[in-house]
Write an enzyme that holds these catalytic residues in place. Sequence first.
Site, mmCIF file in Angstrom:
data_model
loop_
_atom_site.group_PDB
_atom_site.id
_atom_site.type_symbol
_atom_site.label_atom_id
_atom_site.label_comp_id
_atom_site.label_asym_id
_atom_site.label_seq_id
_atom_site.Cartn_x
_atom_site.Cartn_y
_atom_site.Cartn_z
ATOM 1 N N TRP A 106 -2.778 0.859 -1.291
ATOM 2 C CA TRP A 106 -4.086 1.466 -1.568
ATOM 3 C C TRP A 106 -5.184 0.417 -1.353
ATOM 4 C CZ3 TRP A 106 -0.057 4.261 -2.955
ATOM 5 C CH2 TRP A 106 -0.183 5.606 -3.300
ATOM 6 N N GLU A 156 -5.144 7.227 2.320
ATOM 7 C CA GLU A 156 -6.336 8.079 2.409
ATOM 8 C C GLU A 156 -7.558 7.365 2.990
ATOM 9 O OE1 GLU A 156 -6.809 9.730 -1.492
ATOM 10 O OE2 GLU A 156 -5.089 11.062 -1.280
ATOM 11 N N GLU A 166 1.489 13.368 -0.259
ATOM 12 C CA GLU A 166 0.980 13.353 -1.633
ATOM 13 C C GLU A 166 0.434 14.730 -1.935
ATOM 14 O OE1 GLU A 166 -1.485 10.016 -2.998
ATOM 15 O OE2 GLU A 166 -2.630 11.463 -4.185
#
EC number: 3.2.1.46
Length: 668
Positions: A138, A185, A261
Site C-alpha cells: 500500500w 489501488e 478486494e
Amino acid sequence: ALLWGAILLGCSCGPGPPSVGAAPLLTATYVLDDADGLGRQFDGIGAVSGGGATSRLLVNYQEPYRSQILDYLFKPNFGASLHILKVEIGGDGQSTDGTEPSHMHYENDENYFRGYEWWLMREAKRRNPQIKLIGLPWTFPGWIGRGENWPYDYPDVTAYYIVSWILGAKQYHDLDIDYIGIWNERAFSSKYIKLLRYTLDKRGLEQVRIIASDRLWEPISFVLLIDSELHEVVDVIGAHYPGTKTVKNALLTEKKLWSSEDYSTFNDEVGAGCWARILNQNYVNGNMTSTIAWNLVASYYEELPFGRCGLMTAQEPWSGHYKVEAPIWITAHTTQFTQPGWSYLQVDGHLQGGGSFVALTDGLGNLTIIIETMTHNHSKCIRPRLPNFSVTPQRATFYLKGSFYMVETLQVWHSRLGFESGNSSLFQQLHPLNVWRGRFSIDLDVDEVYTLTTLKTGQKCVYEEPPPPQPFPSNYKDDFNIRNPPFSEAPNFADQTGVFEYFVNASDPGDHVFTLRQVVVQRPVTWVSDADQTISIIGNFRWVNMTVTCDIYIEKQRDGGVFIAGRVDNGGIYVRRTKGVFFWVFADGTYRVTRDLAGEEILMKGLSGVRDNAWHTLTLNIQGNSASGLLNGYPLWENVTVSKPRNGWAALGTRSFEFAQFDNFHVE
C-alpha cells in the site's frame, strides 16, 4: 415434518410446499452437465490482513483464544477454511486503520521479523499447508521514492525492495509467496511490472505470479491488449469492488479475473448477505474465479475507519473476547466444499426467482452446488451502489447429466439469515438429499444459502464461548522492559503515522535500557494523507477523564519534539484531522498545549527547559473541561479549558518524522 418428509421422499428439500391458499411457488429447471467441457478454473476464496493494520490487536491475545481465532479462519473443515491469505507488504505509511512496518525502513536496513504479517502467514500455513499467499504494498518507505511520493521513478529499486520481501519470507520463515501485486489501488507502471518479472526470474522466483493492478478493470485490461510484452508477464487481472461485473476488455485478455478486494462491509447479517451474494455472483455475472475479502479479522479499535469490517471480530485482547460473525459461516458454504484447481460448470447461474447458483467439480466425480437467494436490502455491500432487484420464494429442479448422472446422494448445508425474526440459522447440516435418476428439487426461501455436495467432509466446529467483553483497562502501564519481544510493537499501541518499535538503548546506564522508539525518519511514499507528525493511539475511545504519564527522550537536536495526548478522536485515513488534548515539549526548551495533532490550534505555550538527549517525565491530566500538565513531577501549566473533543484515546508521538524514545507509559 414437511421438510423431512420431502427430503426422505428423495425429490425435494426446503421449507416444503406452500400452504393452502398461498400463491403457487415459481418453478424452474436447471441442467448441470460436464459433457461439453467445464468453465473457468476456480482459484479460491480469501481475505486480506493489512491495508492496513487490521490484524494489529490479534497478536496480543493470550492463548488459547488466539489459536481459536486462527482456527476459525484457516483450519480446513473447521470454520471459514480460507484458501487464500493476502497480506500487506508494510511500507511504514498509513494504509486505512494504521501503519505497518517495512522490512527496510532505510536503504541499508533489512529486518524480516517486524510487524505481524510474517507470523500470521506462518500460522495460516501451519493450519493449511495448501493455502495460497499474496503480498501487496500500500505504501513504501521514503527512500524508495528518493524524495518523491512515487515508487516508479527508480523501478529497479522498487523491484529489488519487493523481491527482497519475497526472498525474506522464504529465508527466514520458510514461506513461499504465490502471488505478488503492484501498488494497491494506485497507478501501475508497465515498465516496473516488466522489470519486476525480470527480477523475480533472475532470483529464481519463476513460480511467483503477478497480479495487476488491484484497482479497476481499466486501464490495465486495455494496456494488456495492446502491449504483448506486458500481457506475457501479468498472470491475473485483479479488480476491487467490481459490483459482480467485469468489462469486455478484461474478458478479451483471456487472463484469470479476480475480485482481489471486495466486501469491506460491517459484519452483521447484512454484511453476511453481501458476502453470500458476491461469492456466487462475482463468477455468475463477472467470470471472477477468486474473491478476497477486506478484511480477514476486525482486530483494530472499532472507532477507527471501517470498524468491524472483517469476517469475524477480535478487538479485545485484554479480555480475550472475540466473536465468530455470520460471514465466517457464509464463507464455509464455499470453502469447505471446493478447492483451488476445481472448475466451475458452464451454467448461466441466475435463478429465475432471483438469486444465483454456482456448480463446481474436482473433475474426479465430486460436485458442489452453492445457492444464494439474498434480497436487495439484506445484501448491500459498502460499495458500489447495488441496483434494485427482487427475489421471491421458488422451487428449483436440477437435472444432473454427464458424469454427474450417477450421483445418488447430496449432503445438504443450510443458512438462513433471520432479518425478520432476528434469529439466524448458520451453516447447519440437514438430512442428505436423495437424487432420483439425475433429478432433484429444492424449495428456496429468501435470504438463504444452500450447499449441496457429494463431499462428506464439512464440519461446523465451535469452541467454548470466549470470555465476556470488557472495556480497555482503566489503569494501564507498560515499561517496555522485554529483552526478546515476540513482536516488534508493544501490545495495544496502534500506530497511525510513523512506526513505534521496541528498542534496546545500549548506551543507557540502566533506567531506560528497554524503550519504545519512533523509527521512521523520512515521510513514506504514502497511500493516503499521512500526518506530518507521528502518532500511536491506545486505550478506550470513550475515555473522558484521564491522566497520561510517560518518560520521553528527544533525539533530534534543535527542532525535535514529542507529545503525549488524551481524548484523541481520530486515526486511520483521517489521521490528519485528529483532534484531542496534546501536550508537546520541544528540544529548544519550549512547550505547547494544542487542540489538534497538526499543532495549529494552540491553547497554551511557554518555556519548559526541556532539552534533547535527556530523559524527562510528562504528565497530562484531563478532568471535565480542564487540563493541566506536569514536567518531571512539577506543574508546568494548568487550568487550560478543553471543551472538545469530549472523549477519545490516549496517544504519544513526535513533532516530525524523527527518532524519539518513550518509557514507563501509564494511563489512568
